[in-house]
Design a protein around this motif. Structure first.
Motif, PDB file in Angstrom:
ATOM      1  N   ALA A 129       0.834  -1.196   0.000  1.00  0.00           N
ATOM      2  CA  ALA A 129       0.000   0.000   0.000  1.00  0.00           C
ATOM      3  C   ALA A 129       0.868   1.245   0.000  1.00  0.00           C
ATOM      4  CB  ALA A 129      -0.909   0.012   1.223  1.00  0.00           C
ATOM      5  N   ALA A 130       0.333   2.324  -0.567  1.00  0.00           N
ATOM      6  CA  ALA A 130       0.991   3.620  -0.493  1.00  0.00           C
ATOM      7  C   ALA A 130       0.868   4.170   0.925  1.00  0.00           C
ATOM      8  CB  ALA A 130       0.356   4.586  -1.493  1.00  0.00           C
ATOM      9  N   GLN A 131       1.552   5.274   1.196  1.00  0.00           N
ATOM     10  CA  GLN A 131       1.419   5.933   2.492  1.00  0.00           C
ATOM     11  C   GLN A 131      -0.053   6.311   2.710  1.00  0.00           C
ATOM     12  OE1 GLN A 131       4.084   6.513   0.447  1.00  0.00           O
ATOM     13  NE2 GLN A 131       5.357   5.350   1.855  1.00  0.00           N
ATOM     14  N   PHE A 132      -0.509   6.158   3.942  1.00  0.00           N
ATOM     15  CA  PHE A 132      -1.866   6.559   4.274  1.00  0.00           C
ATOM     16  C   PHE A 132      -1.954   8.081   4.366  1.00  0.00           C
ATOM     17  CE2 PHE A 132      -1.429   2.431   6.712  1.00  0.00           C
ATOM     18  CZ  PHE A 132      -2.059   1.672   5.737  1.00  0.00           C
ATOM     19  N   HIS A 133      -3.153   8.612   4.182  1.00  0.00           N
ATOM     20  CA  HIS A 133      -3.349  10.049   4.374  1.00  0.00           C
ATOM     21  C   HIS A 133      -2.857  10.482   5.758  1.00  0.00           C
ATOM     22  CE1 HIS A 133      -5.458  10.200   0.662  1.00  0.00           C
ATOM     23  NE2 HIS A 133      -6.616   9.728   1.083  1.00  0.00           N
ATOM     24  N   GLU A 134      -3.081   9.617   6.735  1.00  0.00           N
ATOM     25  CA  GLU A 134      -2.714   9.943   8.119  1.00  0.00           C
ATOM     26  C   GLU A 134      -1.215  10.136   8.302  1.00  0.00           C
ATOM     27  OE1 GLU A 134      -6.677   7.867   8.248  1.00  0.00           O
ATOM     28  OE2 GLU A 134      -4.793   7.594   7.154  1.00  0.00           O
ATOM     29  N   PHE A 135      -0.400   9.658   7.364  1.00  0.00           N
ATOM     30  CA  PHE A 135       1.051   9.790   7.470  1.00  0.00           C
ATOM     31  C   PHE A 135       1.466  11.258   7.552  1.00  0.00           C
ATOM     32  CE2 PHE A 135       5.348   9.977   5.587  1.00  0.00           C
ATOM     33  CZ  PHE A 135       6.005   9.060   6.402  1.00  0.00           C
ATOM     34  N   ALA A 136       0.713  12.126   6.867  1.00  0.00           N
ATOM     35  CA  ALA A 136       1.034  13.554   6.899  1.00  0.00           C
ATOM     36  C   ALA A 136       0.856  14.124   8.297  1.00  0.00           C
ATOM     37  CB  ALA A 136       0.172  14.314   5.894  1.00  0.00           C
ATOM     38  N   LEU A 137      -0.230  13.750   8.967  1.00  0.00           N
ATOM     39  CA  LEU A 137      -0.462  14.212  10.335  1.00  0.00           C
ATOM     40  C   LEU A 137       0.584  13.635  11.283  1.00  0.00           C
ATOM     41  CD1 LEU A 137      -2.163  15.706  12.427  1.00  0.00           C
ATOM     42  CD2 LEU A 137      -3.656  13.700  12.550  1.00  0.00           C
ATOM     43  N   GLN A 138       0.921  12.374  11.105  1.00  0.00           N
ATOM     44  CA  GLN A 138       1.940  11.752  11.948  1.00  0.00           C
ATOM     45  C   GLN A 138       3.285  12.448  11.774  1.00  0.00           C
ATOM     46  OE1 GLN A 138       1.728   7.713  10.596  1.00  0.00           O
ATOM     47  NE2 GLN A 138      -0.052   7.218  11.845  1.00  0.00           N
ATOM     48  N   SER A 139       3.616  12.818  10.542  1.00  0.00           N
ATOM     49  CA  SER A 139       4.878  13.502  10.277  1.00  0.00           C
ATOM     50  C   SER A 139       4.921  14.869  10.947  1.00  0.00           C
ATOM     51  CB  SER A 139       5.079  13.667   8.762  1.00  0.00           C
ATOM     52  OG  SER A 139       5.167  12.410   8.115  1.00  0.00           O
ATOM     53  N   VAL A 147       9.279  23.205  14.323  1.00  0.00           N
ATOM     54  CA  VAL A 147       9.664  22.815  12.968  1.00  0.00           C
ATOM     55  C   VAL A 147       9.402  21.326  12.758  1.00  0.00           C
ATOM     56  CG1 VAL A 147      11.559  22.668  11.299  1.00  0.00           C
ATOM     57  CG2 VAL A 147      11.450  24.604  12.892  1.00  0.00           C
ATOM     58  N   ALA A 148       8.828  20.990  11.609  1.00  0.00           N
ATOM     59  CA  ALA A 148       8.645  19.587  11.209  1.00  0.00           C
ATOM     60  C   ALA A 148       9.525  19.324  10.000  1.00  0.00           C
ATOM     61  CB  ALA A 148       7.188  19.306  10.883  1.00  0.00           C
ATOM     62  N   VAL A 149      10.430  18.390  10.126  1.00  0.00           N
ATOM     63  CA  VAL A 149      11.320  18.017   9.033  1.00  0.00           C
ATOM     64  C   VAL A 149      10.741  16.778   8.353  1.00  0.00           C
ATOM     65  CG1 VAL A 149      13.645  17.305   8.389  1.00  0.00           C
ATOM     66  CG2 VAL A 149      13.310  18.977  10.236  1.00  0.00           C
ATOM     67  N   VAL A 150      10.461  16.913   7.062  1.00  0.00           N
ATOM     68  CA  VAL A 150       9.783  15.853   6.315  1.00  0.00           C
ATOM     69  C   VAL A 150      10.658  15.431   5.134  1.00  0.00           C
ATOM     70  CG1 VAL A 150       7.700  15.251   5.023  1.00  0.00           C
ATOM     71  CG2 VAL A 150       7.555  16.849   6.943  1.00  0.00           C
ATOM     72  N   PRO A 151      10.865  14.129   4.934  1.00  0.00           N
ATOM     73  CA  PRO A 151      11.651  13.710   3.773  1.00  0.00           C
ATOM     74  C   PRO A 151      10.985  14.137   2.464  1.00  0.00           C
ATOM     75  CG  PRO A 151      11.293  11.877   5.289  1.00  0.00           C
ATOM     76  CD  PRO A 151      10.416  12.991   5.748  1.00  0.00           C
ATOM     77  N   LYS A 152      11.776  14.557   1.502  1.00  0.00           N
ATOM     78  CA  LYS A 152      11.243  14.824   0.177  1.00  0.00           C
ATOM     79  C   LYS A 152      10.791  13.501  -0.416  1.00  0.00           C
ATOM     80  CE  LYS A 152      13.347  19.188  -1.153  1.00  0.00           C
ATOM     81  NZ  LYS A 152      14.112  19.913  -2.196  1.00  0.00           N
ATOM     82  N   MET A 153       9.491  13.379  -0.621  1.00  0.00           N
ATOM     83  CA  MET A 153       8.921  12.105  -1.045  1.00  0.00           C
ATOM     84  C   MET A 153       7.731  12.353  -1.962  1.00  0.00           C
ATOM     85  SD  MET A 153       6.921   9.216   1.248  1.00  0.00           S
ATOM     86  CE  MET A 153       8.310   8.821   2.280  1.00  0.00           C
ATOM     87  N   ALA A 198      -0.785  21.296   8.626  1.00  0.00           N
ATOM     88  CA  ALA A 198      -0.374  22.317   9.594  1.00  0.00           C
ATOM     89  C   ALA A 198      -1.240  23.559   9.481  1.00  0.00           C
ATOM     90  CB  ALA A 198       1.096  22.672   9.378  1.00  0.00           C
ATOM     91  N   LYS A 199      -1.606  23.930   8.266  1.00  0.00           N
ATOM     92  CA  LYS A 199      -2.385  25.151   8.043  1.00  0.00           C
ATOM     93  C   LYS A 199      -3.844  24.974   8.428  1.00  0.00           C
ATOM     94  CE  LYS A 199      -3.599  28.476   4.422  1.00  0.00           C
ATOM     95  NZ  LYS A 199      -3.416  28.838   2.984  1.00  0.00           N
ATOM     96  N   ARG A 200      -4.430  23.845   8.065  1.00  0.00           N
ATOM     97  CA  ARG A 200      -5.872  23.667   8.235  1.00  0.00           C
ATOM     98  C   ARG A 200      -6.262  22.972   9.527  1.00  0.00           C
ATOM     99  NH1 ARG A 200      -8.355  21.388   2.707  1.00  0.00           N
ATOM    100  NH2 ARG A 200     -10.186  21.350   4.098  1.00  0.00           N
ATOM    101  N   LEU A 242      -8.716  15.451   4.568  1.00  0.00           N
ATOM    102  CA  LEU A 242      -8.394  16.617   5.399  1.00  0.00           C
ATOM    103  C   LEU A 242      -9.664  17.333   5.839  1.00  0.00           C
ATOM    104  CD1 LEU A 242      -6.070  18.189   6.600  1.00  0.00           C
ATOM    105  CD2 LEU A 242      -5.896  19.503   4.473  1.00  0.00           C
ATOM    106  N   ALA A 243     -10.666  17.374   4.955  1.00  0.00           N
ATOM    107  CA  ALA A 243     -11.949  17.990   5.317  1.00  0.00           C
ATOM    108  C   ALA A 243     -12.622  17.186   6.442  1.00  0.00           C
ATOM    109  CB  ALA A 243     -12.856  18.060   4.111  1.00  0.00           C
ATOM    110  N   GLU A 244     -12.513  15.859   6.390  1.00  0.00           N
ATOM    111  CA  GLU A 244     -13.071  15.014   7.446  1.00  0.00           C
ATOM    112  C   GLU A 244     -12.331  15.213   8.763  1.00  0.00           C
ATOM    113  OE1 GLU A 244     -13.115  10.913   6.496  1.00  0.00           O
ATOM    114  OE2 GLU A 244     -14.695  11.073   4.986  1.00  0.00           O
ATOM    115  N   LEU A 245     -11.027  15.479   8.656  1.00  0.00           N
ATOM    116  CA  LEU A 245     -10.200  15.653   9.863  1.00  0.00           C
ATOM    117  C   LEU A 245     -10.655  16.865  10.648  1.00  0.00           C
ATOM    118  CD1 LEU A 245      -7.717  14.429  11.307  1.00  0.00           C
ATOM    119  CD2 LEU A 245      -6.294  15.995   9.961  1.00  0.00           C
ATOM    120  N   GLY A 246     -11.147  17.879   9.942  1.00  0.00           N
ATOM    121  CA  GLY A 246     -11.682  19.075  10.612  1.00  0.00           C
ATOM    122  C   GLY A 246     -10.619  20.137  10.847  1.00  0.00           C
TER     123      GLY A 246
END
Length: 246
Positions: A129-139, A147-153, A198-200, A242-246
């Motif tokens: 499977a690809a990364q889950f949407h939730e991976f962005a929040l976990q990162s 500061v959040a450091v995220v691998p270029k992916m 982070a923004k929403r 992201l809209a569901e996340l609120g």
């Protein structure tokens, strides 16, 4: 059908359990909190009694390739051996797109786990499977600070519940070895997704997209985590999630 879900109390495991129950299956949750230790096998024979299929979504939180390899090898062999004793007919394993193309320790551990599962006594199916949407929040929330450091992916993120549903669908069928990969609707840059979260949603942080070193970093940045061929494509977009996340 009686389905045993290894790692069934984790956030992915809970989704698999819910999908299996919704489909009318008898579900057994395998986890330490349920009296089963996947690394030692304690309690596993009893948990698998009468099970038709095992769905393995167990995981370990580490970036150390050696630690991950020992965990995944041990768990997979333990499940395979106990499954054979219990008469389990099908072993379904969740893996990650790119484990065969991104030379990173954790990915190499998952690739090795695939090989152990496919060579085991219980016929297996592997779903990458690809990364889950939730991976962005976990990162975004994994570490404190501003500061959040995220691998270029470059990834094609998918809804975790759609992956859970596909795991159950595969478990209902015959073992098929390497199954077609599952990914989301569109390729996206992970750092951009983390910035959107982070923004929403927050927490508000400066998000830095940083290339990982070596061949692993180059592969991540240039599509090593994208599906390599045709397969299942989820319908929920990242914006929808992201809209569901609120």
């Amino acid at each position: 059908m009686r389905m045993a879900v290894a790692g069934g109390t984790g956030w992915v495991g809970k989704l698999v359990v819910a999908e299996a129950e919704k489909a009318g299956h008898d579900v057994v949750v395998i986890a330490r909190s349920r009296g089963v230790d996947l690394t030692t096998g304690a309690g596993l024979d009893e948990a698998l009694r009468g099970a038709d299929v095992v769905i393995d979504v167990s995981n370990i939180e580490t970036v150390n390739g050696g630690v991950a390899t020992r965990f995944f090898e041990t768990v997979t062999r333990t499940l395979q051996d106990a499954g054979k004793r219990a008469g389990v007919k099908h072993h379904v394993l969740l893996s990650i797109i790119g484990v065969d193309r991104v030379e990173w320790g954790y990915y190499q551990a998952k690739l090795n786990q695939e090989k152990v599962a496919l060579a085991g006594a219980v016929p297996a199916t592997v779903l990458r499977a690809a990364q889950f949407h939730e991976f962005a929040l976990q990162s975004l929330t994994r570490m404190g600070g501003p500061v959040a450091v995220v691998p270029k992916m470059l990834s094609q993120p998918v809804a975790a519940r759609e992956v859970a549903a596909e795991l159950v669908r595969l478990a209902e069928g015959e073992p098929r070895g390497q199954a077609p990969e599952i990914a989301g609707p569109e390729p996206l840059q992970m750092a951009d997704l983390v910035r959107q979260v982070a923004k929403r949603h927050g927490p508000r942080k400066l998000v830095l997209g940083v290339p990982m070193p070596g061949r692993a970093g180059k592969a991540m940045a240039t599509g090593g985590n994208l599906p390599a061929g045709p397969g299942i494509r989820g319908t929920q977009t990242f914006d929808d999630w992201l809209a569901e996340l609120g």
